[in-house]
Design an enzyme around this catalytic site. Structure first.
Site, short mmCIF file in Angstrom:
data_model
loop_
_atom_site.label_atom_id
_atom_site.label_comp_id
_atom_site.label_asym_id
_atom_site.label_seq_id
_atom_site.Cartn_x
_atom_site.Cartn_y
_atom_site.Cartn_z
N SER A 1 0.85 -1.19 0.00
CA SER A 1 0.00 0.00 0.00
C SER A 1 0.88 1.23 0.00
CB SER A 1 -0.88 0.01 1.24
OG SER A 1 -0.05 0.22 2.37
N LYS A 2 0.22 2.36 -0.13
CA LYS A 2 0.98 3.61 -0.12
C LYS A 2 1.72 3.75 1.19
CE LYS A 2 -2.12 5.70 -3.31
NZ LYS A 2 -3.27 6.50 -3.54
N ARG A 3 1.14 3.16 2.22
CA ARG A 3 1.79 3.26 3.53
C ARG A 3 3.14 2.56 3.58
NH1 ARG A 3 -1.58 0.72 7.10
NH2 ARG A 3 -3.09 0.60 5.41
N GLY B 1 5.27 2.98 1.69
CA GLY B 1 6.20 4.09 1.47
C GLY B 1 7.05 4.01 0.23
#
Ligand code: GLU
Length: 484
Positions: free
Chosen positions: A255-257, A259
């Site tokens: 996910s975007k999390r 990074g």
């Protein structure tokens, strides 16, 4: 044999993540491996998710990654328009939706929000899905005409049977059969007149002559409904390749999390395009041997999509870093120097022989930002502990180092030529005269001139960069430190 045609069909909703790039890459490789065409189609029918600038990111990324499309919005190949909002204006989706209505495979639905809100829901793959009850299917032709004339807002829904089953084939997952009762009457045309992805992907892939559809396996569960559309039209179903999920190191969905999942973020973090593309190719695909380093041309040659695996692929940044380092090692010095220069300048400023320093770090870094930590001691001698002079293998300790430094200081004061070679020869002569091992002398000198345990080069190479004055200064500091 029909020419293979693949398409990358991104929705312009933001950055291009690793998963997006993998889809694009695999579609590109499947086409190019077979001498086919790779097409770009922009799927912008979901106006709510549209993000300004996202289309530009797609162009930029494909170009930088070397995934040249043969056709697309900027390159007409006779199948345009290549942007769905423009295709919509040609009336193509409405035309085909009406064809389905005539065939009894679709119907107008005038249900308003309130009515829909009262319908029962089902949990499908963790999401709450409304199941439409075919209420509007029972409207007579006249009733429909009347409502249309009166301007009542409508959608057009697929009319799926409630009995029997539908089977489709995926190249990786094999034959998949679902009960038709599980297929909801999905919307084909929305109330704003735009087609849904679910409808547009079928109409476009067919009318644009796409032979192979490669996409994430989140579309697997909707594919029976697409297959029913193909069958309703009497069209040939394309070859489906649904790609495995990409997870992070903890086996969670990327996910975007996490990074590090957007292409441009990775570039910014100091990764090389070629390494990213190479690494992403291996997220789900592997060659017959265990080879890992591939240029794009080599991938085109080797890429057989039958070798894509169904198991989730782990995006491992440590592995990507390793691969990036391998690309640095294989790079020509001049190319590396030009790319590393901004990072060297940032770390050291002007006044150093950056070309030589670049050559030193080339095989020692994995990503560009590693450079700073490798070279910072050139600019300023760091604080260091004299414990560093003690090295078991070199048989050195504080006392031996003090002795050596005191002995070499006058020699190096006298020395005029501070080139690496000359310094090395001079120190070698001292080593011979003393009758000790090289390391016994070089270790304390290197420690004194760098103040670091690990350096990208040996003592004399470092002194060559530092020059005579700075080298002597650091040697004297070493002596002082050792004298307590
Ligand atoms: N527009 C879809 C997406 O971005 C494309 C899926 C497909 O390749 O069919 O997810």
């Amino acid at each position: 044999m029909t020419k293979i045609r693949t398409r990358y069909a991104p929705s312009p909703t933001g950055k291009m993540h690793v998963g997006n790039l993998r889809s694009a890459l695999y579609e590109f490789l499947i086409a190019k491996h077979a001498g086919g065409d790779f097409m770009l189609r922009i799927e912008d029918t979901d106006q709510e998710r549209f993000v300004e600038g996202a289309t530009e990111i797609i162009y930029r990324t494909l170009e930088k990654a070397g995934l040249k499309h043969d056709e697309g919005p900027d390159k007409d190949g006779g199948y345009g328009p290549y942007i769905q909002s423009e295709r919509m204006k040609t009336g193509i989706y409405m035309k085909y939706a009406k064809e389905l209505i005539d065939k009894g495979e679709a119907y107008y639905c005038f249900c308003d929000k309130e009515r829909l809100a009262g319908l029962k829901t089902e949990i499908v793959e963790g999401k709450e899905i409304m199941v439409y009850d075919k209420h509007c299917l029972s409207l007579s032709r006249e009733e429909v005409e009347e409502k249309l004339k009166a301007g009542v807002p409508f959608v057009i829904r697929q009319n799926n049977p409630t009995e029997g089953s539908t089977t489709f084939h995926d190249e990786l997952y094999g034959d998949i059969t679902v009960n038709n009762s599980e297929l909801d009457d999905m919307i084909l045309i929305k109330s704003d007149g735009y087609p849904t992805y679910n409808f547009a992907n079928v109409v476009d892939d067919h009318t644009m002559n796409i032979t192979h559809v490669v996409r994430g396996n989140e579309y697997l569960s909707s594919s029976p409904k697409y297959v029913r559309l193909y069958e309703a039209f009497g069209w040939e179903v394309p070859v489906y390749v649904h790609l495995p999920l990409i997870t992070d190191e903890n086996h969670k969905k990327l996910s975007k999390r996490s990074g590090h999942s957007s292409f441009e973020d990775l570039i910014e973090q100091g990764f090389l395009t070629e390494a990213i593309v190479n690494y992403i190719a291996l997220l789900g695909w592997s060659p017959e041997d265990n080879r890992e380093i591939f240029s794009l041309d080599e991938l085109i040659k080797e890429f057989d999509y039958h070798r894509i695996s169904k198991s989730p692929a782990v995006f491992d940044i440590v592995k990507l870093k390793w691969m990036n380092g391998e690309y640095f090692k294989a790079m020509e010095e001049e190319v590396f120097y030009n790319m590393a220069k901004p990072y060297l300048l940032k770390a050291l400023g002007d006044g150093f022989d950056l070309r030589k320093i670049a050559a030193m770090v080339k095989t020692r870094i994995e990503i560009f930002p590693d450079i700073a930590e490798q070279v910072d001691f050139f600019k300023e001698l760091p604080e260091y502990d004299i414990q560093m002079y003690t090295h078991k293998k070199m048989k050195t300790d504080a006392a031996s180092s003090l002795e050596v430094l005191k002995e070499v200081l006058p020699i190096l004061e006298e020395q005029e030529d501070y080139s690496n070679d000359a310094l090395y020869q001079r120190l070698l002569a001292y080593v011979e005269q003393k009758g000790c091992k090289n390391g016994y002398v070089m270790w304390p000198i290197r420690t004194a001139v760098s103040g670091k345990q690990m350096t990208p080069a040996g003592a004399t190479e470092i002194m060559e960069i530092l020059g005579k004055e700075e080298s002597l200064k650091r040697l004297r500091i070493g002596i002082e430190k050792l004298q307590g």
